[in-house]
Each structure stands twice: as C-alpha cells, then as structure tokens.
Design an enzyme around this catalytic site. Structure first.
Site, PDB file in Angstrom:
ATOM      1  N   GLU A 121     -43.054  67.163   7.347  1.00 22.34           N
ATOM      2  CA  GLU A 121     -42.324  67.700   5.935  1.00 22.34           C
ATOM      3  C   GLU A 121     -42.440  69.356   5.958  1.00 22.34           C
ATOM      4  OE1 GLU A 121     -41.536  65.479   1.974  1.00 22.34           O
ATOM      5  OE2 GLU A 121     -42.868  67.230   1.676  1.00 22.34           O
ATOM      6  N   GLU A 135     -47.817  74.820  -4.684  1.00 24.44           N
ATOM      7  CA  GLU A 135     -47.432  74.137  -3.865  1.00 24.44           C
ATOM      8  C   GLU A 135     -46.683  75.397  -2.547  1.00 24.44           C
ATOM      9  OE1 GLU A 135     -48.523  70.717  -6.449  1.00 24.44           O
ATOM     10  OE2 GLU A 135     -47.488  72.855  -6.584  1.00 24.44           O
ATOM     11  N   ARG A 208     -47.868  71.256 -12.664  1.00 22.67           N
ATOM     12  CA  ARG A 208     -48.560  72.215 -13.401  1.00 22.67           C
ATOM     13  C   ARG A 208     -47.756  73.179 -14.109  1.00 22.67           C
ATOM     14  NH1 ARG A 208     -54.221  72.915 -11.645  1.00 22.67           N
ATOM     15  NH2 ARG A 208     -54.555  71.672  -9.749  1.00 22.67           N
ATOM     16  N   HIS A 239     -49.003  60.293 -15.818  1.00 26.70           N
ATOM     17  CA  HIS A 239     -49.909  61.114 -14.794  1.00 26.70           C
ATOM     18  C   HIS A 239     -51.272  61.003 -15.593  1.00 26.70           C
ATOM     19  CE1 HIS A 239     -51.403  63.873 -12.119  1.00 26.70           C
ATOM     20  NE2 HIS A 239     -50.545  63.354 -11.088  1.00 26.70           N
TER      21      HIS A 239
END
Length: 367
Positions: A121, A135, A208, A239
């Site tokens: 990916e 990320e 986040r 979550h």
C-alpha cells in the site's frame, strides 16, 4: 519445501493485520520463502482479533502497548524491539504495510540492518503532513527506505513517480484489503445478506484529528438523522481510544436507535458493512472495502489519501461538520437515484488478488 529465504512480515495494528494476512497466506502457499510474522502490538485487543481470524503464525510479539501511550513512546519501543528482532532473525526482506508508526519503525529498522524493505500500500498521499496525523508523514518517510513499492492504484504509482521513485521499483498490485474481504465473504456465505426492514447506518470514527469537538459534531449529526428518518438504525462500534469513548458515550449512550458496541472482529465487521445501507467513517480501509460491497460511504475527514473512491463516485468527503454530514446522509436516504449511482460505482481498488502479485514479485526477486 524448505527455503533459506525468510520473509519477515511486521504488523502492529488491526488494519495492518487485515491487509498483511493475505500476503502471509499467499507466501505460505507459494512456498519459496519461509514466512515469519512479527507483531509489535501497537494495538492489542483489536490486533488479537485479526491474528485469530486469519490464523497468523506469530513468531515474535514485542508487546509494546501501554495505556494512553504517546507517539514518542510507541516509536521508541517499536524501533528498539524491531531492531533486536531483525538482528536475531536475519530476514531476507522485511514487509510493512500502510502508514502506522509500526510501519515506519519496521522499515527504518530494516534499513539500519541493510535488509530490503517491501512496502504494501505504497504511494498514498494527502499532501498535507498533518492530515491524517501522523500517518501522512509515516508513509512519506517509509518510502525513503523502501526497495519494493507495491502501489494499490495507478494514482498511488503516480505519486511515487513524482517523488522520484524509479519505475523499476514500483508495482501496481491492487489493494490487499480487497483480498481479505474476498476471503472473509467466501467464508461467511449467506450470512452476508442484509436482513430486516430498517435501514442501517454503520459508523466508525477514531482518527486523532477527529478527537474532541469533531467527534461531538459527528454525534450530533447521528442524532439528527435518527430524528428525521424513523426507519434508520445506527450501529456504532466504538474504538477503544479513551478520547473517542468519552465523547461518544457521553452524547449517544441510551439513544433507542443508536447501538454503541465494542469493536467488532473482522468477520463481524465485514458482515456489518455488507448489511448496512450507508456507511459513515473516517477509516482509510473502509473507503476501500465499502465500494467493493456496493455501499456508499461518507468520509468523515477533510482530506483523503484514497481519492480514487471519490473520483469513482463510491465515496464522498464530508468532513466533520454536523450540518454537512446530516445533509449528505439525508440526500442518500431520500434520493434513490443518487443512492443507486453511488452504490453501483465501480470499485477502483482491485480484484482481490493483490497478495499473489506481491508474493510473486518478492519470491522472484529474492530467489
């Protein structure tokens, strides 16, 4: 077949396990390389579910997760643990996936030992280093030390080329998320069909950048949708992040048509997606999986590194403003033609055989 070539597959979170499981299974079937799976346990419970679901052979568990851990703590623990593990196992190549802290640390530790890095990916970009955070930076840094860039789409391939990655190091394979989805649906069979007269909205939100007021806005939109559409039922696996749970439970707990649940195992989540009428999510993986199931997805983010879904018409960026979420979800719940257009859009993320292509490249190159 016994091989002197060792493929070390590194994972630390649920999404990594979902997308690397097909690679591990394909490599085992291929037989030209010995497969060693190493988990950092950046996440614990949600990763455990994936390991069990796919029967992954875990050789080393670094067990780094700590309560309310900071990014610095995760990075330090993962890098030190993976450094020791690579020195001990001496793999022929290290495979990482996506954009987590584990991904970057696995790639960097392999680079320090001069071990080739394969990035599954590769090439996803928002071009905003704080969206998503951390990320976007993790995947950019990982690209700097990667030898095998496995891009899921031609758009991701183009991103890598613009950054100077040679064509000879890039392979467009499709996304292994679709492989995992295909495997799971084949196992599930008829259970994947939707049941009941109500229209189900499946919601996931955890990033986040959505903590705090953005999460509160998402909750407000869900309440308004239930007030307007009497046949709508919301399913919200919450979550494990304490920051997510505090906001969601405070605003939604006890609502008669909003079911707050613990995180679902992967097969259960795939079934929940297949039975949903509409999906609202800030997850990257869901943007890939929902189109494969013919489910429109409203992306609860300001940017996406998967623009192919929006370009194909299967997904729409709506951000976290309650009015925008409510308006776009209402349109899909009211306008059958618009809903059908999104539901029938072609999935741009591959045919479910990406892992086989990845393993073939690695086995040939490392022979």
């Amino acid at each position: 077949m016994t091989s002197d070539k060792t493929l070390m597959i590194v994972m630390g979170t649920r999404p990594e396990a979902i997308k690397l499981a097909p690679v591990a299974l394909a490599a085992q079937r291929d037989g030209r390389m010995r497969v060693v799976v190493v988990r950092t346990s950046q996440h614990r419970q949600m990763l455990d579910q994936m390991v069990e679901a796919f029967g992954l052979p875990i050789a080393v568990d670094l067990d780094i997760m700590r309560h309310d851990q900071s990014l610095t703590q995760v990075t330090t623990a993962a890098l030190e643990g993976l450094d020791r593990t690579i020195a001990a196992l001496r793999p022929t190549a290290v495979v990482v996936q996506g954009d987590t802290t584990t991904t970057f640390c696995g790639a960097l530790a392999a680079f320090h030992h001069r071990v080739p890095v394969a990035h599954v990916e590769a090439g996803l970009r928002t071009h905003d280093r704080f969206q998503p955070f951390p990320e976007e930076v993790n995947r950019r840094l990982t690209a700097q030390v990667t030898d095998f860039h496995f891009a899921p789409t031609e758009g991701a391939e183009a991103n890598l080329r613009r950054e100077g990655v040679p064509d000879a190091r890039i392979w467009v394979t499709g996304n292994t998320a679709i492989d995992a989805l295909r495997i799971t649906l084949e196992r599930a069979g008829e259970r994947a069909a939707a049941t009941g007269p109500e229209r189900r909205i499946l919601v996931t939100a955890h990033r986040r950048e959505n903590h705090g007021e953005p999460m509160a806005e998402i909750c407000r939109a869900l309440v308004r949708l239930c007030e307007r559409f009497e046949d709508v039922r919301v399913r919200f696996p919450v979550h494990l992040s304490p920051r997510v749970r505090a906001t969601v439970f405070e605003r939604l707990q006890g609502h008669p048509r909003i079911a707050l649940e613990e995180p679902l195992g992967y097969e259960a989540f795939v079934l929940a997606m297949s039975q949903a009428h509409l999906i609202l999510s800030d997850s990257g993986g869901v943007q890939e999986e929902a189109p494969a199931l013919g489910k429109p997805v409203l992306v609860l983010r300001e940017t996406t590194e998967r623009p192919e879904a929006c370009e194909a018409g299967c997904a729409m960026l709506v951000g976290t403003n309650a009015d925008r979420i409510f308006d776009e979800a209402s349109r899909l719940l009211s306008d059958e033609a618009w809903y059908g257009q999104m539901a029938r859009a072609k999935n741009p993320f591959g045919d479910g055989h990406a892992a086989e292509r990845i393993v073939s490249v690695l086995a040939d190159a490392l022979a």
